[in-house]
Scaffold this motif. Sequence first.
Motif, short mmCIF file in Angstrom:
data_model
loop_
_atom_site.label_atom_id
_atom_site.label_comp_id
_atom_site.label_asym_id
_atom_site.label_seq_id
_atom_site.Cartn_x
_atom_site.Cartn_y
_atom_site.Cartn_z
N GLY A 2 0.40 -1.05 -0.10
CA GLY A 2 0.19 -0.07 -0.24
C GLY A 2 0.43 1.21 -0.29
N HIS A 3 2.46 1.40 -0.11
CA HIS A 3 3.13 2.57 0.06
C HIS A 3 3.60 2.19 -1.56
CE1 HIS A 3 2.10 2.53 3.64
NE2 HIS A 3 2.57 1.81 3.92
N ALA A 4 2.51 2.35 -2.92
CA ALA A 4 3.07 2.24 -4.07
C ALA A 4 4.11 3.40 -5.23
CB ALA A 4 1.71 2.84 -5.01
N THR A 5 3.96 4.84 -4.13
CA THR A 5 4.72 6.02 -4.45
C THR A 5 6.66 5.77 -3.68
OG1 THR A 5 2.32 7.56 -3.99
CG2 THR A 5 4.81 8.70 -3.94
N GLU A 6 5.70 5.55 -2.13
CA GLU A 6 7.51 5.71 -1.68
C GLU A 6 7.95 4.54 -2.64
OE1 GLU A 6 7.32 4.76 2.63
OE2 GLU A 6 9.24 5.21 2.88
N GLY A 7 7.10 3.27 -3.04
CA GLY A 7 8.03 1.98 -3.47
C GLY A 7 8.85 2.15 -4.92
N ASP A 8 7.83 3.38 -5.73
CA ASP A 8 8.65 3.53 -6.48
C ASP A 8 10.22 4.68 -6.10
OD1 ASP A 8 6.73 2.50 -8.52
OD2 ASP A 8 5.04 4.96 -7.96
N ARG A 9 9.54 5.71 -5.12
CA ARG A 9 11.34 6.03 -4.81
C ARG A 9 12.02 5.34 -5.19
NH1 ARG A 9 8.35 9.42 -1.35
NH2 ARG A 9 9.36 8.21 -0.19
N GLN A 10 11.80 4.22 -3.49
CA GLN A 10 13.40 3.46 -3.62
C GLN A 10 13.33 2.88 -5.11
OE1 GLN A 10 14.56 3.59 -0.80
NE2 GLN A 10 13.78 3.93 0.70
N MET A 11 12.51 1.85 -5.51
CA MET A 11 12.70 1.48 -6.88
C MET A 11 13.59 2.56 -8.26
SD MET A 11 9.64 -1.35 -7.40
CE MET A 11 10.98 -1.77 -8.88
N ASN A 12 13.10 3.71 -8.26
CA ASN A 12 14.70 5.46 -8.68
C ASN A 12 15.02 5.25 -8.48
OD1 ASN A 12 11.85 4.80 -11.42
ND2 ASN A 12 10.84 6.41 -9.79
N ALA A 13 15.73 4.44 -7.55
CA ALA A 13 16.92 5.02 -6.09
C ALA A 13 17.68 3.97 -6.31
CB ALA A 13 16.85 5.31 -5.05
N ALA A 14 16.98 2.51 -6.42
CA ALA A 14 17.87 1.27 -7.24
C ALA A 14 18.30 1.50 -8.39
CB ALA A 14 16.93 0.31 -6.85
N SER A 15 17.70 2.23 -9.21
CA SER A 15 17.69 2.02 -10.92
C SER A 15 18.97 2.92 -11.46
CB SER A 15 16.67 2.64 -11.90
OG SER A 15 17.24 2.17 -12.75
N GLY A 16 19.18 4.75 -10.09
CA GLY A 16 20.45 5.09 -9.94
C GLY A 16 21.18 4.73 -9.30
N LEU A 17 21.14 3.62 -8.27
CA LEU A 17 22.79 3.42 -8.06
C LEU A 17 23.13 2.57 -9.31
CD1 LEU A 17 21.40 3.08 -3.86
CD2 LEU A 17 23.16 4.09 -5.02
#
Lengths: 215, 129
Positions: free
Chosen positions: A157-172
Amino acid sequence: MWQSLYAELKDKGFMVVAVAEESRGAQHARPWIEEAKSSYWQLIDTEHRLSDLYNLVNVPQAVWIDEQGRIVRPPETAGSTDHFRRMDLKTRTMSPEDQAERLAARQAYLDAVRAWVTTGKHALPADAARAALPRVTPEIAEARARFRLGVWLRDNGHATEGDRQMNAASGLHPDSWSMWRQAADLDEVGKASGPEFWKRVQALGDRPYYPPPKL
Amino acid sequence: MTVVLTPTAEYKVSTRDGLWMSAADAEKVTGWALKPEGMCRDERCVPLPASAVKGGDVDVEAFWQRLGGPVIASRDGDAWALGAPADERNAALEGLQAPDFTLPDVDSKPRTLSELRGKKVFLATWASW
């Protein structure tokens, strides 16, 4: 995808394990699996655990493992080629020459698997296999942890925060197409192969999307 | 309760002030047991700074960082991910023994790679996206 290879070689002590890197869950992989009518293992990996363990960056990639459970070929592109980068984006087709070359490359890869199973050819000696392993960096390790948390947040239920973590992962871990494309796909179905994907592929320039296996 | 995600499992444990938890929970989550020498697994012990142990509780965040592993928290601090240290992943791969795993098949039946010992295994990824 591997059914005919498996059917041909299964009586020679050979097994195929196909792993779907599929954070959306089994139901998204199921139609393809049913279509494939495969009798080898078809596994679902919602957290990309295999990518974490084997340091994978794209699909399809394969690892060859011998009877003693030893890696004899490290992760490499499994039968795909970069010809798709020259396709006509309007019609989504490749030229007949490119299609033929792509098919030939795939055939050569399947022949190599066949030769390995029947004669042991193409299995790398330990030092060569070790030298060809991609290194896990602290950034990649952090990217995996963020991706793992991102998938969990999305599922809870935390899609926005999940997106943020996944985008951070991709950036790293910018070399991981699986991270980038899976994050895009979770954001919006189809986005993983949309205009942003093509822009990212073009930005590779002379670098390969699917590095050819060194057979 | 706080959710702690490790590379292979998910735990719900009681925590305070970040990732402080009882030594028993720390062992359940990390596989490392608190001993006078530090946190120990099999024959190996990793000393902990005095600031990371108090009254039988362990600061798992400090311990995990000491191991060299990433620790990522959700914004509310109710979910944490402990990632595998890069060195650990590299050492495992360089040993060339294929890292074992258990994953469900499409009908949720768990399958484990090491069950296939004695066969040549072609391990391949794919995706629908």
